[in-house]
Design an enzyme around this catalytic site. Sequence first.
Site, short mmCIF file in Angstrom:
data_model
loop_
_atom_site.label_atom_id
_atom_site.label_comp_id
_atom_site.label_asym_id
_atom_site.label_seq_id
_atom_site.Cartn_x
_atom_site.Cartn_y
_atom_site.Cartn_z
N ASP A 197 -0.02 -7.45 -6.16
CA ASP A 197 -1.64 -7.76 -5.61
C ASP A 197 -1.01 -8.54 -4.76
O ASP A 197 -1.30 -9.12 -4.11
CB ASP A 197 -2.42 -8.15 -6.84
N LYS B 168 -11.33 -4.03 10.55
CA LYS B 168 -10.37 -3.93 11.26
C LYS B 168 -10.70 -4.81 13.11
O LYS B 168 -9.51 -4.99 13.08
CB LYS B 168 -10.33 -2.70 11.82
N GLY C 200 1.14 -1.23 0.41
CA GLY C 200 0.07 0.14 -0.18
C GLY C 200 1.18 1.36 0.30
O GLY C 200 0.71 2.58 0.80
N TYR D 148 -15.50 -0.66 6.97
CA TYR D 148 -14.05 -1.13 7.70
C TYR D 148 -13.70 -1.17 9.30
O TYR D 148 -12.86 -1.76 9.06
CB TYR D 148 -13.75 0.67 7.43
N LEU E 91 0.90 3.05 -2.23
CA LEU E 91 0.94 5.01 -2.92
C LEU E 91 -0.06 5.45 -1.91
O LEU E 91 -0.65 6.66 -2.64
CB LEU E 91 0.58 4.62 -3.71
N ILE F 13 -5.42 11.24 10.23
CA ILE F 13 -4.14 11.49 10.09
C ILE F 13 -4.44 12.10 9.28
O ILE F 13 -5.11 12.63 8.11
CB ILE F 13 -3.47 9.74 9.40
N ARG G 283 -0.90 -0.86 -7.79
CA ARG G 283 -0.69 0.02 -9.51
C ARG G 283 0.50 0.33 -9.36
O ARG G 283 1.52 0.66 -8.52
CB ARG G 283 -1.56 1.03 -9.57
#
Length: 329
Positions: A58, A151, A13, A147, A15, A177, A41
């Site tokens: 991925d 978590k 992760g 979400y 990016l 954040i 990506r």
Amino acid sequence: MGNENKKRVLLTGSLGQIGSELAFALADRYGAENTFTSDVREDSHGILEGAGTFVELDVLSKSDFDSIVRDNDIDTIYHLAALLSAIAEEKPQMAWEINMEGLVNALEVSKENGCSLFVPSSIGAFGPDTPLDNTPQDTIMRPHSMYGVTKVSGELLCDYYNMRFGVDTRGVRFPGIISSKTLPGGGTTDYAVEIYYHAILYGSYTCCLKAGTSLDMMYMPDAIKAAIDLMEADPASLRHRNAFNVTAMHFDPEIIAAEIRKHIPEFTMDYEIDPVRQAIAESWPNYMDDSAAREEWDWLPEYDLARMTDEMLKELGERYGRGELEIES
């Protein structure tokens, strides 16, 4: 923080909002030659240039995940690949697949290769039945968002892999954040990032959360510090592991707007409530008790609202002045 420069680190992760800044901190600490960044990506804009070696990954492909770890002698994984809260509500099935199946792959790869594993949790892991003020480290957790469900499930899985298989899993429950370097990425607390950009660019902001909606927040340098500090902590001192409450400040939209007006007196704010984000925000704590992190690995934030606001407005003002910048809400 201790000197652990022999680590070879993989960041997934990379990016994303946190990943794009954590990558450079890891490369600076352990050496670019020991740092491997990844995302689903390609880094077509060179965002991570200079932050080690970038590989496309991925996380739903366990074989690819495992090959990267084995081929590069990785011993520490920071697993940040996930969908954030607001996007997860729009695409709950995709959120479950990425957030949970990707995590299971990270845990299995860590188990098979003897890696330490950092997995961030979130204030989203709590729910409306959780005490909202001074939320305890150990408390009821029944979130109403996809979400949050992922978590909580992730925290339990990380605990299980530590207890059952001895995997060195560690994590923190991040609050919202705020960053001066990366744009918002689909989280409920993104207003607290957007407001600074809009203050500099337009002198006004339309907030998606109601006045008085108080949430825990943290400036990005403290978030990065928390992740690295925890991973370098003596494991013998960790009673909780997954996942520590960490926070630095809490405020509602009016408080942050008032702080901005100390620098930009003409700044104005109105409201256009997003019912999805508002419902999520109201199920999250007003502020968390992070005493366990302070006691077990000496967690201590460096930024409060005043210092963060001063730095955010200074950096964004130097970068943009007043102009045009498209920010996705």
